[in-house]
Design a protein around this motif. Structure first.
Motif, PDB file in Angstrom:
ATOM      1  N   ALA A  61       0.897  -1.433   0.121  1.00  0.00           N
ATOM      2  CA  ALA A  61       0.131  -0.112   0.192  1.00  0.00           C
ATOM      3  C   ALA A  61       0.890   1.361   0.096  1.00  0.00           C
ATOM      4  O   ALA A  61       1.775   1.187   0.863  1.00  0.00           O
ATOM      5  CB  ALA A  61      -0.678   0.088   1.215  1.00  0.00           C
ATOM      6  N   HIS A  62       0.557   2.283  -0.863  1.00  0.00           N
ATOM      7  CA  HIS A  62       1.598   3.378  -0.739  1.00  0.00           C
ATOM      8  C   HIS A  62       1.167   4.323   0.279  1.00  0.00           C
ATOM      9  O   HIS A  62       0.050   4.714   0.344  1.00  0.00           O
ATOM     10  CB  HIS A  62       1.624   3.903  -2.281  1.00  0.00           C
ATOM     11  N   MET A  63       2.187   5.011   0.518  1.00  0.00           N
ATOM     12  CA  MET A  63       1.901   6.152   1.564  1.00  0.00           C
ATOM     13  C   MET A  63       2.218   7.254   0.984  1.00  0.00           C
ATOM     14  O   MET A  63       1.654   8.567   1.605  1.00  0.00           O
ATOM     15  CB  MET A  63       3.291   6.054   2.678  1.00  0.00           C
ATOM     16  N   LEU A 166      -7.260   9.819   0.635  1.00  0.00           N
ATOM     17  CA  LEU A 166      -7.601   8.493   0.880  1.00  0.00           C
ATOM     18  C   LEU A 166      -7.006   7.614  -0.159  1.00  0.00           C
ATOM     19  O   LEU A 166      -6.730   6.371   0.238  1.00  0.00           O
ATOM     20  CB  LEU A 166      -9.356   8.142   0.446  1.00  0.00           C
ATOM     21  N   ASP A 167      -6.527   8.024  -1.230  1.00  0.00           N
ATOM     22  CA  ASP A 167      -5.528   7.343  -2.154  1.00  0.00           C
ATOM     23  C   ASP A 167      -4.098   7.820  -1.718  1.00  0.00           C
ATOM     24  O   ASP A 167      -3.705   8.757  -1.879  1.00  0.00           O
ATOM     25  CB  ASP A 167      -5.766   7.889  -3.545  1.00  0.00           C
ATOM     26  N   ASP A 168      -3.466   6.920  -0.978  1.00  0.00           N
ATOM     27  CA  ASP A 168      -3.827   5.620  -0.519  1.00  0.00           C
ATOM     28  C   ASP A 168      -3.796   5.196   0.818  1.00  0.00           C
ATOM     29  O   ASP A 168      -3.384   4.159   1.527  1.00  0.00           O
ATOM     30  CB  ASP A 168      -2.828   4.573  -1.440  1.00  0.00           C
ATOM     31  N   ARG A 169      -4.203   6.623   1.716  1.00  0.00           N
ATOM     32  CA  ARG A 169      -3.975   6.240   3.246  1.00  0.00           C
ATOM     33  C   ARG A 169      -4.979   5.216   3.642  1.00  0.00           C
ATOM     34  O   ARG A 169      -4.738   4.551   4.837  1.00  0.00           O
ATOM     35  CB  ARG A 169      -4.337   7.375   3.972  1.00  0.00           C
ATOM     36  N   GLN A 198       6.399   6.723  -3.332  1.00  0.00           N
ATOM     37  CA  GLN A 198       6.638   7.425  -4.474  1.00  0.00           C
ATOM     38  C   GLN A 198       5.797   6.302  -5.508  1.00  0.00           C
ATOM     39  O   GLN A 198       6.259   6.291  -6.631  1.00  0.00           O
ATOM     40  CB  GLN A 198       8.018   7.466  -4.980  1.00  0.00           C
ATOM     41  N   GLU A 199       4.627   6.076  -5.235  1.00  0.00           N
ATOM     42  CA  GLU A 199       3.716   5.361  -6.194  1.00  0.00           C
ATOM     43  C   GLU A 199       3.107   6.254  -7.348  1.00  0.00           C
ATOM     44  O   GLU A 199       3.261   6.009  -8.449  1.00  0.00           O
ATOM     45  CB  GLU A 199       2.596   4.641  -5.453  1.00  0.00           C
ATOM     46  N   GLU A 200       2.926   7.377  -6.913  1.00  0.00           N
ATOM     47  CA  GLU A 200       2.314   8.434  -7.606  1.00  0.00           C
ATOM     48  C   GLU A 200       3.272   8.993  -8.619  1.00  0.00           C
ATOM     49  O   GLU A 200       2.570   9.552  -9.683  1.00  0.00           O
ATOM     50  CB  GLU A 200       1.608   9.254  -6.787  1.00  0.00           C
ATOM     51  N   VAL A 201       4.357   8.767  -8.767  1.00  0.00           N
ATOM     52  CA  VAL A 201       5.381   9.242  -9.528  1.00  0.00           C
ATOM     53  C   VAL A 201       5.877   8.226 -10.446  1.00  0.00           C
ATOM     54  O   VAL A 201       7.393   8.144 -11.030  1.00  0.00           O
ATOM     55  CB  VAL A 201       6.301  10.283  -9.133  1.00  0.00           C
ATOM     56  N   ILE A 221      -3.090  -3.071  -2.418  1.00  0.00           N
ATOM     57  CA  ILE A 221      -4.165  -2.566  -1.781  1.00  0.00           C
ATOM     58  C   ILE A 221      -4.324  -1.084  -2.427  1.00  0.00           C
ATOM     59  O   ILE A 221      -3.299  -0.190  -1.605  1.00  0.00           O
ATOM     60  CB  ILE A 221      -4.345  -2.689  -0.341  1.00  0.00           C
ATOM     61  N   ASP A 222      -5.058  -0.610  -3.079  1.00  0.00           N
ATOM     62  CA  ASP A 222      -5.208   0.715  -3.599  1.00  0.00           C
ATOM     63  C   ASP A 222      -6.539   1.222  -3.708  1.00  0.00           C
ATOM     64  O   ASP A 222      -7.751   0.360  -3.567  1.00  0.00           O
ATOM     65  CB  ASP A 222      -4.379   0.987  -4.649  1.00  0.00           C
ATOM     66  N   VAL A 223      -7.055   2.401  -4.135  1.00  0.00           N
ATOM     67  CA  VAL A 223      -8.274   3.032  -4.414  1.00  0.00           C
ATOM     68  C   VAL A 223      -8.605   2.603  -5.944  1.00  0.00           C
ATOM     69  O   VAL A 223      -7.446   2.586  -6.727  1.00  0.00           O
ATOM     70  CB  VAL A 223      -8.412   4.373  -4.235  1.00  0.00           C
ATOM     71  N   THR A 224      -9.737   2.673  -6.272  1.00  0.00           N
ATOM     72  CA  THR A 224     -10.187   2.569  -7.817  1.00  0.00           C
ATOM     73  C   THR A 224     -11.286   3.295  -8.040  1.00  0.00           C
ATOM     74  O   THR A 224     -11.902   3.824  -7.096  1.00  0.00           O
ATOM     75  CB  THR A 224     -10.237   1.191  -8.372  1.00  0.00           C
TER      76      THR A 224
HETATM   77 ZN    ZN Z   1      -3.268   4.945  -5.331  1.00  0.00          ZN
END
Ligand code: ZN
Ligand code: CO
Length: 332
Positions: A61-63, A166-169, A198-201, A221-224
């Motif tokens: 899960a990304h911080m 919430l993405d991705d807390r 650094q998931e978002e980059v 585990i992430d949002v969609t």
């Molecule tokens: Zn995410």
């Protein structure tokens, strides 16, 4: 599920590469007696290892969250911005931002041609007012390269939560709940819960972490994107109708074995789920799947409205079902 922990996670400052505040909350929230080791790798990922007999399973899960970076400061102290991750520009104007060390600013735009509506949604046209009179004053508070996020807020109404990041807390909360609630004696896997950076980059944290761990199986585990708003894109996912078992997104087709095991585990235990196919976005699972000679990988998603805006909206029942499903998946 600990809503107070979620609140803390939402209020933490954590754009890509600046995840320390999020890491701190996770370290404070996990039960140490559950974990064999809790370590940071060189890139900054936080890796919790719970020893179990079986193949290696990596849950990620990304911080980090999307944000902005100061690119320029003009003589009057107005800031210009660059994007860190997928900022949706049309949602930026009119927002309050928070920069490192708590400096706040309001986003406006060059309105010469259209004073009452933002016609050109180019980030170059936007500027931030941080309440200073000139460049010197601004420079005392921020600098080129200072990062910012949407000002955190948290609203809960029944089972629904509205909050930026919430993405991705929410995925981080799921990771914490898994660590704190699995029975290590019952594990069917040697379990690694990785809180990635650094998931978002470009899913970077997951890339290095899965190379290091070399799991036999991976689950992100992430949002969609949910598709249950008025006149929205045709996505077959609704809030409150269950955890979403990923079939495909823009970056990955889930491995058949993992997807089928998630589905059969959900069916057997009567856990509410939906099947996810989206054509935009991807997750840490994309990085895990193509590590070394390949890793059996799937993903569980929390259906979310308005992703990458300050108003990300979820239903907590979907989170509960996600936690339940992973627990059943990892325990014998
Ligand atoms: Zn995410
Ligand atoms: Co995202």
């Amino acid at each position: 599920m600990d809503i107070e922990v979620l609140k803390k996670l939402i209020h933490a400052f954590g754009p890509s590469s600046k995840e320390d505040a999020v890491k701190k909350i996770i370290k404070q929230s996990v039960k140490k007696n559950q974990i064999a080791t809790l370590e940071e790798d060189k890139f900054g990922n936080l890796v919790a290892h719970i020893k179990g007999n079986g193949p290696k399973l990596m849950i990620a899960a990304h911080m980090d969250q999307i944000g902005v970076m100061v690119t320029d400061i003009d003589k009057n102290g107005f800031l210009r911005l660059g994007e860190v991750g997928g900022i949706r520009k049309s949602f930026l104007v009119g927002q309050k931002l928070v920069f490192e060390n708590g400096v706040e600013g309001f986003v406006y735009y060059e309105d010469k041609d259209s004073p009452w509506e933002v016609k050109e949604q180019k980030i170059e046209k936007f500027f931030v007012d941080i309440g200073v009179k000139n460049k010197n004053e601004a420079k005392k508070l921020v600098d080129i390269g200072t990062q910012g996020i949407y000002k955190p807020s948290f609203y809960k109404s029944g089972d629904r939560v509205i909050a930026p990041a919430l993405d991705d807390r929410i995925g981080c909360l799921v990771g914490i709940e898994i660590i704190n609630s699995v029975n290590p004696k019952k594990l069917a896997y040697d379990l690694y819960v990785v809180f990635t950076v650094q998931e978002e980059v470009g899913v970077k944290g997951a890339k290095v972490s899965s190379y290091e761990i070399t799991p036999d199986c991976g689950i992100a585990i992430d949002v969609t994107d949910a598709g249950d708003m008025p006149e929205t894109a045709p996505v077959a996912l609704s809030l409150g109708k269950g955890t979403a078992i990923k079939v495909m997104d823009r970056g990955m087709i889930s491995s058949k074995e993992v997807k089928e095991k998630l589905i059969s585990t959900a069916e057997k235990n009567k856990i509410q789920y939906q099947l996810e196919v989206i054509t935009a976005g991807t997750t840490d699972a994309y990085a895990m799947q193509i590590t070394k000679s390949g890793v059996q990988t799937g993903a569980l998603s929390i259906p979310t409205r308005y992703i990458h805006t300050p108003g990300e909206t979820i239903d907590l029942n979907d989170v509960k079902n996600t936690i339940k499903l992973i627990k059943k998946f990892v325990e014998r």
